[in-house]
Design a protein around this motif. Structure first.
Motif, PDB file in Angstrom:
ATOM      1  N   SER A  73      35.864  44.471  60.042  1.00  0.00           N
ATOM      2  CA  SER A  73      36.931  43.900  61.296  1.00  0.00           C
ATOM      3  C   SER A  73      36.850  44.246  62.218  1.00  0.00           C
ATOM      4  O   SER A  73      37.361  45.279  62.652  1.00  0.00           O
ATOM      5  N   VAL A  74      37.678  43.453  63.240  1.00  0.00           N
ATOM      6  CA  VAL A  74      37.471  44.273  64.927  1.00  0.00           C
ATOM      7  C   VAL A  74      39.001  44.570  64.489  1.00  0.00           C
ATOM      8  O   VAL A  74      38.872  45.610  65.526  1.00  0.00           O
ATOM      9  N   LYS A  75      40.487  44.387  63.956  1.00  0.00           N
ATOM     10  CA  LYS A  75      41.292  44.751  64.285  1.00  0.00           C
ATOM     11  C   LYS A  75      40.698  46.442  62.966  1.00  0.00           C
ATOM     12  O   LYS A  75      41.292  47.523  63.781  1.00  0.00           O
ATOM     13  N   GLU A  76      39.953  46.365  62.326  1.00  0.00           N
ATOM     14  CA  GLU A  76      39.747  47.912  62.013  1.00  0.00           C
ATOM     15  C   GLU A  76      39.217  48.555  62.519  1.00  0.00           C
ATOM     16  O   GLU A  76      38.839  49.667  62.948  1.00  0.00           O
ATOM     17  N   LEU A  77      38.364  47.987  63.448  1.00  0.00           N
ATOM     18  CA  LEU A  77      36.859  48.941  64.717  1.00  0.00           C
ATOM     19  C   LEU A  77      37.864  49.780  65.223  1.00  0.00           C
ATOM     20  O   LEU A  77      38.014  50.654  66.379  1.00  0.00           O
ATOM     21  N   ARG A  78      38.686  48.153  66.315  1.00  0.00           N
ATOM     22  CA  ARG A  78      40.113  48.737  67.108  1.00  0.00           C
ATOM     23  C   ARG A  78      41.149  49.696  67.093  1.00  0.00           C
ATOM     24  O   ARG A  78      40.628  51.220  67.481  1.00  0.00           O
ATOM     25  N   ILE A  79      41.565  49.858  65.472  1.00  0.00           N
ATOM     26  CA  ILE A  79      42.339  51.110  65.103  1.00  0.00           C
ATOM     27  C   ILE A  79      41.761  52.543  64.885  1.00  0.00           C
ATOM     28  O   ILE A  79      42.076  53.498  64.917  1.00  0.00           O
ATOM     29  N   SER A  80      40.319  52.611  64.331  1.00  0.00           N
ATOM     30  CA  SER A  80      39.796  54.013  63.890  1.00  0.00           C
ATOM     31  C   SER A  80      39.037  54.303  65.303  1.00  0.00           C
ATOM     32  O   SER A  80      39.106  55.306  65.564  1.00  0.00           O
ATOM     33  N   MET A 118      33.941  39.780  45.027  1.00  0.00           N
ATOM     34  CA  MET A 118      33.885  38.544  43.533  1.00  0.00           C
ATOM     35  C   MET A 118      33.263  39.295  42.721  1.00  0.00           C
ATOM     36  O   MET A 118      33.157  38.996  41.498  1.00  0.00           O
ATOM     37  N   ILE A 119      32.484  40.638  43.362  1.00  0.00           N
ATOM     38  CA  ILE A 119      31.014  39.784  42.403  1.00  0.00           C
ATOM     39  C   ILE A 119      31.085  41.511  41.954  1.00  0.00           C
ATOM     40  O   ILE A 119      31.135  41.924  40.895  1.00  0.00           O
ATOM     41  N   THR A 120      32.357  42.959  42.519  1.00  0.00           N
ATOM     42  CA  THR A 120      32.351  43.921  42.046  1.00  0.00           C
ATOM     43  C   THR A 120      33.129  44.683  41.452  1.00  0.00           C
ATOM     44  O   THR A 120      33.806  44.914  40.567  1.00  0.00           O
ATOM     45  N   THR A 121      34.400  43.637  41.743  1.00  0.00           N
ATOM     46  CA  THR A 121      36.332  43.487  41.881  1.00  0.00           C
ATOM     47  C   THR A 121      36.660  42.707  40.652  1.00  0.00           C
ATOM     48  O   THR A 121      36.201  41.494  40.440  1.00  0.00           O
ATOM     49  N   SER A 122      37.960  42.723  40.214  1.00  0.00           N
ATOM     50  CA  SER A 122      38.876  41.663  39.328  1.00  0.00           C
ATOM     51  C   SER A 122      39.638  41.145  40.479  1.00  0.00           C
ATOM     52  O   SER A 122      40.372  39.753  39.702  1.00  0.00           O
ATOM     53  N   LYS A 123      39.450  41.567  42.050  1.00  0.00           N
ATOM     54  CA  LYS A 123      40.679  40.608  42.289  1.00  0.00           C
ATOM     55  C   LYS A 123      40.432  38.817  42.139  1.00  0.00           C
ATOM     56  O   LYS A 123      39.372  37.647  42.131  1.00  0.00           O
ATOM     57  N   GLY A 124      41.882  38.266  42.584  1.00  0.00           N
ATOM     58  CA  GLY A 124      42.125  36.325  42.805  1.00  0.00           C
ATOM     59  C   GLY A 124      42.107  36.827  44.246  1.00  0.00           C
ATOM     60  O   GLY A 124      42.126  37.459  44.639  1.00  0.00           O
ATOM     61  N   PRO A 125      42.273  35.144  44.330  1.00  0.00           N
ATOM     62  CA  PRO A 125      42.203  34.636  45.784  1.00  0.00           C
ATOM     63  C   PRO A 125      42.814  34.924  46.757  1.00  0.00           C
ATOM     64  O   PRO A 125      42.798  35.232  48.007  1.00  0.00           O
ATOM     65  N   LYS A 126      44.332  35.187  46.098  1.00  0.00           N
ATOM     66  CA  LYS A 126      45.170  35.481  46.987  1.00  0.00           C
ATOM     67  C   LYS A 126      45.375  36.765  47.305  1.00  0.00           C
ATOM     68  O   LYS A 126      45.740  37.442  48.439  1.00  0.00           O
ATOM     69  N   LYS A 127      44.909  38.017  46.027  1.00  0.00           N
ATOM     70  CA  LYS A 127      45.352  39.218  46.843  1.00  0.00           C
ATOM     71  C   LYS A 127      43.503  39.752  47.412  1.00  0.00           C
ATOM     72  O   LYS A 127      44.459  40.572  49.264  1.00  0.00           O
ATOM     73  N   ILE A 128      42.418  38.642  47.606  1.00  0.00           N
ATOM     74  CA  ILE A 128      41.903  39.063  48.471  1.00  0.00           C
ATOM     75  C   ILE A 128      41.801  38.393  50.236  1.00  0.00           C
ATOM     76  O   ILE A 128      42.132  38.482  51.317  1.00  0.00           O
ATOM     77  N   GLU A 129      42.757  37.367  49.832  1.00  0.00           N
ATOM     78  CA  GLU A 129      43.940  36.436  51.098  1.00  0.00           C
ATOM     79  C   GLU A 129      44.403  37.800  51.702  1.00  0.00           C
ATOM     80  O   GLU A 129      44.579  38.173  53.280  1.00  0.00           O
ATOM     81  N   LYS A 130      45.407  38.435  51.145  1.00  0.00           N
ATOM     82  CA  LYS A 130      46.122  39.198  51.381  1.00  0.00           C
ATOM     83  C   LYS A 130      45.822  40.142  52.728  1.00  0.00           C
ATOM     84  O   LYS A 130      45.736  41.261  53.555  1.00  0.00           O
ATOM     85  N   GLU A 131      44.451  40.977  51.484  1.00  0.00           N
ATOM     86  CA  GLU A 131      44.274  42.332  52.166  1.00  0.00           C
ATOM     87  C   GLU A 131      43.326  42.059  53.630  1.00  0.00           C
ATOM     88  O   GLU A 131      42.655  43.047  54.339  1.00  0.00           O
ATOM     89  N   LEU A 132      42.387  40.810  53.434  1.00  0.00           N
ATOM     90  CA  LEU A 132      41.516  40.131  55.021  1.00  0.00           C
ATOM     91  C   LEU A 132      43.259  39.785  55.804  1.00  0.00           C
ATOM     92  O   LEU A 132      43.007  40.467  56.791  1.00  0.00           O
ATOM     93  N   LEU A 133      44.308  39.390  55.904  1.00  0.00           N
ATOM     94  CA  LEU A 133      45.131  39.083  56.720  1.00  0.00           C
ATOM     95  C   LEU A 133      45.338  40.639  57.073  1.00  0.00           C
ATOM     96  O   LEU A 133      46.005  41.022  58.616  1.00  0.00           O
ATOM     97  N   LYS A 135      43.869  42.743  57.591  1.00  0.00           N
ATOM     98  CA  LYS A 135      42.772  43.220  58.316  1.00  0.00           C
ATOM     99  C   LYS A 135      42.846  43.417  59.455  1.00  0.00           C
ATOM    100  O   LYS A 135      41.804  42.782  60.217  1.00  0.00           O
ATOM    101  N   GLY A 136      43.326  42.317  59.603  1.00  0.00           N
ATOM    102  CA  GLY A 136      43.563  41.670  60.462  1.00  0.00           C
ATOM    103  C   GLY A 136      42.061  40.179  60.677  1.00  0.00           C
ATOM    104  O   GLY A 136      42.756  39.200  62.325  1.00  0.00           O
ATOM    105  N   VAL A 137      42.126  39.222  59.697  1.00  0.00           N
ATOM    106  CA  VAL A 137      41.020  38.644  59.905  1.00  0.00           C
ATOM    107  C   VAL A 137      42.098  36.829  59.449  1.00  0.00           C
ATOM    108  O   VAL A 137      43.272  37.023  59.413  1.00  0.00           O
ATOM    109  N   SER A 138      42.259  36.270  61.136  1.00  0.00           N
ATOM    110  CA  SER A 138      43.173  35.517  60.743  1.00  0.00           C
ATOM    111  C   SER A 138      43.357  34.099  59.317  1.00  0.00           C
ATOM    112  O   SER A 138      41.628  34.378  58.672  1.00  0.00           O
ATOM    113  N   ARG A 139      43.887  33.695  59.575  1.00  0.00           N
ATOM    114  CA  ARG A 139      44.314  32.817  57.867  1.00  0.00           C
ATOM    115  C   ARG A 139      43.278  31.410  58.285  1.00  0.00           C
ATOM    116  O   ARG A 139      42.582  31.172  57.287  1.00  0.00           O
ATOM    117  N   ASP A 140      42.961  30.667  59.596  1.00  0.00           N
ATOM    118  CA  ASP A 140      42.074  29.822  59.620  1.00  0.00           C
ATOM    119  C   ASP A 140      40.186  30.624  58.370  1.00  0.00           C
ATOM    120  O   ASP A 140      40.046  29.859  58.358  1.00  0.00           O
TER     121      ASP A 140
END
Length: 248
Positions: A73-80, A118-133, A135-140
Motif C-alpha cells: 500500500s502507499v502507507k506501507e511503502l512510505r514507511i519502508s 481468502m485463499i490462504t488463511t481462515s480470516k474473516g472480513p472484519k479482520k481483513i478490513e482491520k488489517e487493510l485499515l 496499512k492505510g487503505v481507505s475504508r471506501d
C-alpha cells in the motif's frame, strides 16, 4: 568543475570523474536530463541539482524494487522508505511517480490482499478490513473490494473452521465448546449473526464417550490429592468447565 571521464556501468548508471577528485555515480536519466554527456564543466549550484535529482531516482528505484518483491500500500511503502532515512521530499516524489505510472495503487493492493487472505488463511472480513485499515487503505476502497467475500463464502469457511475446531477439541463439549468456537470465529473476523446461523446446525453435545474418557483421566489425576465426595465434586467441576457431564 571539469568533467574528466565517463564510464558506463551495468546497472544503468554512469561513473563520472571530476577534476576536483570527486567521483559521481549517476543514473542514466540524470545524465540525459542534465545533458552531461555534452558538457565539459559544471558549477557547484548545478552539481547540487544533479545530486538531488540523482537521489530522487535512487529512492524511486529502491521503491520500485520493493514493489516487485511484494505489492504494498502507499502507507506501507512510505514507511519502508522513511525507515531507510531518505529525505521526505525524495520519498514523496518517488511515491507520486509510482502512483502516476500505476505501479502503486491502494485499490489494486486491497483487491490482491483480500484474494490472498481468502485463499490462504481462515480470516474473516472484519479482520481483513482491520488489517487493510492499518496499512492505510481507505475504508471506501476496502468496503468495495470486500464485496467479493460474500455471505455464502463466509458460511463455507465458518463451517470448515467450526468442524475442525470440534474435531480438535475432543476433551470439550456442550456449551463451553460452543462458546469457545464462537469466540475463536469472532477473533478471526466473522460476523456474529452469520456465525450463529452456521453453528445452529452443528452438534456440540457432550457425548457420553467424551465425558467418560475425561472422567477417567480426571479420576487418575485428582485421586492422588482428593477422595470421596470431595473427589467426586472436583471431577464434576472440571467436567463442567469443559462443558461435559457424566455419571456411570
Amino acid at each position: 568543475m571539469k568533467i574528466l571521464k565517463y564510464k558506463k556501468k551495468r546497472n544503468g548508471q554512469y561513473e563520472i570523474q571530476l577534476d576536483s577528485g570527486k567521483d559521481l555515480c549517476l543514473y542514466e536519466e540524470v545524465i540525459l536530463n542534465f545533458s552531461l554527456l555534452l558538457k565539459k564543466n559544471i558549477d557547484e549550484e548545478e552539481l547540487d541539482e544533479i545530486l538531488l535529482s540523482n537521489q530522487e531516482y535512487d529512492v524511486y528505484y529502491v521503491a520500485l524494487k520493493s514493489l516487485k518483491n511484494r505489492f504494498k500500500s502507499v502507507k506501507e511503502l512510505r514507511i519502508s522508505l522513511l525507515k531507510k532515512e531518505y529525505p521526505v521530499e525524495s520519498v514523496e516524489s518517488a511515491i507520486h511517480k509510482l502512483l502516476s505510472q500505476g505501479y502503486l495503487d491502494d485499490r489494486s493492493f486491497a483487491k490482491a490482499y483480500i484474494n490472498t487472505q481468502m485463499i490462504t488463511t481462515s480470516k474473516g472480513p472484519k479482520k481483513i478490513e482491520k488489517e487493510l485499515l492499518e496499512k492505510g487503505v481507505s475504508r471506501d476502497i476496502i468496503v468495495d473490494e470486500l464485496a467479493i467475500f460474500t455471505k455464502d463464502e463466509q458460511i463455507i469457511k465458518i463451517e470448515k473452521i467450526a468442524n475442525r475446531l470440534v474435531r480438535s477439541n475432543r476433551s470439550r463439549g456442550g456449551i463451553v465448546l460452543r462458546k469457545k468456537i464462537i469466540q475463536d470465529l469472532h477473533n478471526m473476523g466473522y460476523s456474529g449473526s452469520i456465525v450463529e446461523d452456521v453453528l445452529s446446525s452443528i452438534d456440540f453435545g457432550d457425548t457420553k464417550d467424551i465425558a467418560k474418557n475425561e472422567t477417567e483421566k480426571l479420576y487418575q489425576r485428582l485421586s492422588r490429592k482428593y477422595s470421596g465426595k470431595e473427589l467426586e465434586f472436583k471431577i464434576k467441576e472440571k467436567l463442567y468447565q469443559k462443558g461435559l457431564y457424566y455419571e456411570d
